[in-house]
Design a protein around this motif. Structure first.
Motif, PDB file in Angstrom:
ATOM      1  N   GLU A   1       0.836  -1.198   0.000  1.00  0.00           N
ATOM      2  CA  GLU A   1       0.000   0.000   0.000  1.00  0.00           C
ATOM      3  C   GLU A   1       0.877   1.256   0.000  1.00  0.00           C
ATOM      4  OE1 GLU A   1      -3.367   0.640   0.113  1.00  0.00           O
ATOM      5  OE2 GLU A   1      -3.754  -1.458  -0.335  1.00  0.00           O
ATOM      6  N   GLY A   2       0.535   2.195  -0.855  1.00  0.00           N
ATOM      7  CA  GLY A   2       1.237   3.457  -0.864  1.00  0.00           C
ATOM      8  C   GLY A   2       2.523   3.475  -1.656  1.00  0.00           C
ATOM      9  N   LEU A   3       2.803   2.433  -2.432  1.00  0.00           N
ATOM     10  CA  LEU A   3       3.998   2.428  -3.283  1.00  0.00           C
ATOM     11  C   LEU A   3       3.643   2.989  -4.658  1.00  0.00           C
ATOM     12  CD1 LEU A   3       5.575  -1.046  -2.503  1.00  0.00           C
ATOM     13  CD2 LEU A   3       6.021   1.141  -1.410  1.00  0.00           C
ATOM     14  N   VAL A   4       4.456   3.907  -5.162  1.00  0.00           N
ATOM     15  CA  VAL A   4       4.210   4.529  -6.460  1.00  0.00           C
ATOM     16  C   VAL A   4       5.520   4.581  -7.238  1.00  0.00           C
ATOM     17  CG1 VAL A   4       3.442   6.596  -7.697  1.00  0.00           C
ATOM     18  CG2 VAL A   4       2.353   5.964  -5.536  1.00  0.00           C
ATOM     19  N   CYS A   5       5.475   4.168  -8.520  1.00  0.00           N
ATOM     20  CA  CYS A   5       6.652   4.222  -9.392  1.00  0.00           C
ATOM     21  C   CYS A   5       6.340   5.148 -10.567  1.00  0.00           C
ATOM     22  CB  CYS A   5       7.011   2.838  -9.897  1.00  0.00           C
ATOM     23  SG  CYS A   5       8.503   2.810 -10.905  1.00  0.00           S
ATOM     24  N   ALA A   6       7.243   6.130 -10.791  1.00  0.00           N
ATOM     25  CA  ALA A   6       7.048   7.088 -11.881  1.00  0.00           C
ATOM     26  C   ALA A   6       8.281   7.121 -12.759  1.00  0.00           C
ATOM     27  CB  ALA A   6       6.763   8.478 -11.314  1.00  0.00           C
ATOM     28  N   SER A   7       8.108   7.612 -13.989  1.00  0.00           N
ATOM     29  CA  SER A   7       9.236   7.713 -14.919  1.00  0.00           C
ATOM     30  C   SER A   7       9.241   9.078 -15.575  1.00  0.00           C
ATOM     31  CB  SER A   7       9.163   6.630 -15.994  1.00  0.00           C
ATOM     32  OG  SER A   7       8.107   6.900 -16.895  1.00  0.00           O
ATOM     33  N   ALA A   8      10.432   9.483 -16.034  1.00  0.00           N
ATOM     34  CA  ALA A   8      10.578  10.751 -16.737  1.00  0.00           C
ATOM     35  C   ALA A   8      11.793  10.680 -17.625  1.00  0.00           C
ATOM     36  CB  ALA A   8      10.711  11.907 -15.744  1.00  0.00           C
ATOM     37  N   SER A   9      11.831  11.534 -18.656  1.00  0.00           N
ATOM     38  CA  SER A   9      12.991  11.641 -19.536  1.00  0.00           C
ATOM     39  C   SER A   9      13.169  13.104 -19.911  1.00  0.00           C
ATOM     40  CB  SER A   9      12.805  10.785 -20.787  1.00  0.00           C
ATOM     41  OG  SER A   9      11.646  11.185 -21.486  1.00  0.00           O
ATOM     42  N   GLY A  10      14.305  13.403 -20.498  1.00  0.00           N
ATOM     43  CA  GLY A  10      14.577  14.785 -20.864  1.00  0.00           C
ATOM     44  C   GLY A  10      15.411  15.487 -19.812  1.00  0.00           C
TER      45      GLY A  10
END
Length: 747
Positions: free
Chosen positions: A207-216
């Motif tokens: 619960e409460g785990l979040v994975c995000a991605s980004a580039s640039g």
């Protein structure tokens, strides 16, 4: 090129590397190089010469096969990294060695970097999962700097694994995490695996785990630019949404700051991890942890992030390789491999009930490419693919299985001639110009009992060939009868290949006589095939099989050389004025080197070229007048004569007949048989004879069986005749006896 077609490693000094330090008295890192190409060993040795990693020199060991690799590792247990070639003495030698390293030797800390010059030999995901392959690189991308970087990352990982092995048994979870993450297909699966593994590592709920991605550029990142690629608990519904939609300021702030600053953030209530993926892609994982992390856990996090970074690169590499292997790059459609895999999966799931598979082959596409160019052809393929997509629902699978052949699998009411044929009724428009397109189609119903996708595709291909044989815009359904005929042709081809070069294939010779003088003017060499049981296979059965399979060229060359040898024997026996006629198919004449091969055969035989006659049929006209004329001109330049066989039954054209350097017309036996009756067709022979004479061409009648036929032909002015009235086809020794007897009788 290496022995297996691998590109040799070419190390380019593309950026400065750390300078070497004295190696005396310091413990070294042991690196094992496994490759069957000595040049690769030498190149790697040169690239790593004098380099230190983590202030320790490198000690290089060498092996040239999977077996030699295992022997070295049995003696040297403290090997940090194995640089392992995938393809050596066998296509899977590298993977066999990996299995031995992990299984038989139990070397789980040793890092393995697979190298290959053949991307098609990339390991499957389940192989990576089973054997903890640390990294995978194609040889073409391994510059000197990148090799150093890969080794540094691997050695650091090895050192940390060894250190943690001694201090905490929890390291086993990290090692397991690394290779289990590789089992996920794509970045989303990879990120979900990160969440699961981290939660398990620290003993907290997901619960409460979040994975995000980004580039640039990280300096200009905003929460709107960050995309959630995996989440659990109350945030699981936000996958593929911007991070700004989370609604929790702490999570938004931590994820954005983590990726902007490219470092881990650890507070008393949360942990946010940052790690780099392929090229400029970065990932961040927020963990809502109620307790602060201890020193040991923080050290473990560093190791975990190092492993995760390597896994991210490998996941994306495997994903790209899978796309190359299963996606058509021009149209973005599934390719042949993907289509077969789809059929296999559907068969296994029993999901093909009521479905039909279709193959659509565009008519005259090669000619379109030749006339308008490949760019135009690519646009046409794209337009057809677009029309197919619009006409068929998403439940239908559309693929491009070869250059101009599309495959479709779907409900039989949609994948049918009635639904698909009208898609080609409307012309395609390019640059304001309409382009009509037609296509042949082959269909097979999925309930044929085939147990594999490749079999269904083969059956559809058989039906397609039947449709194409009937002309443009035709279609055909596969049936058991068609399949049986195809299998019989396949067996006949296999039997013919086995018979080639044996006594089963031989030449028989039938005399040709002058109708005016009765003198023997020539013989025709006829190919015969006798099976081991004494039965004969008719030429009209095995010659088409030989033409479709391509072995007609080899077979024709054998006939040509054997007939020339027989002609030399006739000359030696005193029959020096008899010509030898051999049949040549259009398939043989498509070989641009045919005239050259004919010239060499004539030179080797020593016979006069004017005694050889090539019999061609009117079907050669489909090759194009310019090409046929040029080829026959080369043949005539050698001094060889040319005859048109079976005249009147093919694509007869007086214009092309007048342009070709023809010496003789052979009236087909079907017209000669009518000379004894008053049935329609009897007059055709009467027309061909004066036509030939008008063009300055001699005329020979085939299939003459009665004196009545011979008399009528003689009255017409026909020059020569051949048939059972005079002699049946016979072996060479029998022909020599017949000629001796005939000469005595006539004299």
């Amino acid at each position: 090129m290496g022995p297996h077609g691998d590109d040799l490693v070419e190390f380019i000094d593309d950026s400065p590397l750390p300078g070497p330090a004295p190696a005396h008295g310091r413990r070294s890192w042991t690196v094992l190089i496994v490759d069957d190409d000595e040049d690769v060993h030498e190149s790697t040795r040169f690239a790593l010469r004098g380099l230190d990693i983590e202030e320790r020199p490198l000690r290089l060991l060498h092996a040239h096969s999977a077996a030699e690799c295992m022997a070295v590792l049995r003696a040297e247990r403290d090997v940090a990294v194995v640089l392992l070639d995938v393809v050596m003495e066998a296509s899977d030698a590298g993977l066999v060695a990996v299995e031995g390293i992990r299984g038989e030797l139990g070397l789980h800390n040793t890092r393995i970097i697979l190298r290959t010059g053949q991307p098609g030999q990339a390991p499957e995901i389940d192989t990576i999962r089973r054997y903890d392959i640390n990294d995978y690189k194609t040889k073409s991308e391994l510059t000197r700097t990148k090799l150093f970087t890969s080794l540094t990352a691997a050695i650091r990982s090895y050192a940390q694994l060894c250190q943690l092995d001694e201090s905490r048994r929890g390291l086993e979870q990290i090692v397991a995490s690394s290779h289990h993450l590789m089992a996920h297909d794509g970045v989303q699966g990879f990120a979900a695996g990160v969440i699961t593994q981290i939660a398990g590592l620290f003993g907290i709920p997901s619960e409460g785990l979040v994975c995000a991605s980004a580039s640039g550029d990280p300096n200009s990142l905003t929460a709107e630019q960050l995309r959630i690629i995996a989440a659990a608990g109350c945030f699981s519904h936000l996958v593929q949404h911007p991070v700004s939609e989370i609604g929790d300021p702490q999570i938004i702030s931590n994820l954005t700051r983590c990726l902007r600053e490219q470092r881990n953030l650890v507070t008393e209530t949360s942990v946010t991890l940052c790690f780099s993926g392929h090229e400029d892609t970065r990932y961040a994982v927020f963990i809502d942890s109620p307790e602060p992390l201890g020193d040991v856990d923080r050290e473990l996090l560093g190791v975990f992030c190092t492993n995760i970074s390597l896994c991210a690169d490998n996941v994306e590499l495997v994903t790209r390789l899978r796309e190359i292997a299963f996606v058509d790059p021009l149209l973005g459609l599934p390719n042949r491999s993907a289509f077969v895999q789809h059929l296999d999966t559907a068969i296994e799931a029993d999901a093909l009930a009521g479905c039909t598979i279709a193959l659509i082959d565009l008519d005259q596409f090669a000619e379109t490419n030749d006339m308008f160019g490949h760019v135009y052809g690519d646009r046409l393929l794209g337009a057809i693919a677009s029309r197919l997509r619009k006409a068929l629902p998403g439940s239908c699978t559309i693929a491009r299985v070869s250059g101009d052949v599309f495959a479709i699998c779907g409900d039989e009411t949609l994948v049918s001639p009635a639904h698909l044929a009208p898609l080609f009724d409307t012309p395609y428009v390019f640059d304001g110009i309409e382009r009509p397109v037609s296509a042949c189609m082959g269909f097979v119903r999925a309930d044929t009992g085939s147990s594999a996708g490749a079999e269904l595709l083969k059956d559809a291909s058989i039906a397609l060939k039947r449709a194409k044989a009937r002309g443009q815009g035709e279609h055909e359904f596969y049936t058991s009868a068609i399949g049986l005929e195809s299998r019989q042709h396949t067996r006949l081809l296999h039997e013919l290949q086995q018979s080639f070069g044996s006594d089963a294939l031989f030449l028989a010779f039938q005399p040709q006589l002058s109708l005016e003088s009765g003198r023997v003017t020539g013989v025709e060499a006829l190919l015969r095939w006798r099976r081991a049981d004494g039965s004969f296979v008719p030429p009209d059965q095995f010659i088409p099989v030989a033409e479709r399979s391509g072995i007609i060229t080899l077979l024709g060359n054998w006939v040509m050389r054997t007939a020339l040898g027989a002609l030399a024997q006739l000359d030696h026996a005193g029959f020096s004025d008899i010509r030898m006629a051999i049949n040549v198919s259009a398939a043989q004449l498509r070989d641009r080197s045919y005239a050259e091969q004919l010239g060499l055969a004539l030179q080797e035989s020593g016979v006069a070229p004017g005694l050889l006659e090539l019999e061609i049929t009117e079907s050669v006209a489909v090759m194009g007048m310019a090409r046929v004329s040029a080829l026959l001109a080369e043949v005539k330049a050698l001094g060889v004569e040319i005859a048109i066989d079976d005249f009147g039954t093919g694509f007869s054209s007086l214009s092309y007949l007048d342009q070709l350097p023809v010496d003789r017309l052979k009236i087909d036996r079907s017209f000669i048989a009518l000379l004894d009756s008053c049935r329609p067709g009897a007059r055709i022979a009467e027309m061909i004879v004066p036509l030939g004479h008008c063009l300055g061409i001699a005329v020979l009648a085939e299939g003459v069986e009665t004196e009545c036929q011979a008399e009528r032909l003689r009255a017409m002015g026909c020059n020569e005749a051949q048939g059972y009235l005079y002699a049946r086809p016979m072996p060479l020794d029998a022909l020599l006896q017949w000629l001796q007897t005939y000469r005595t009788r006539v004299a």
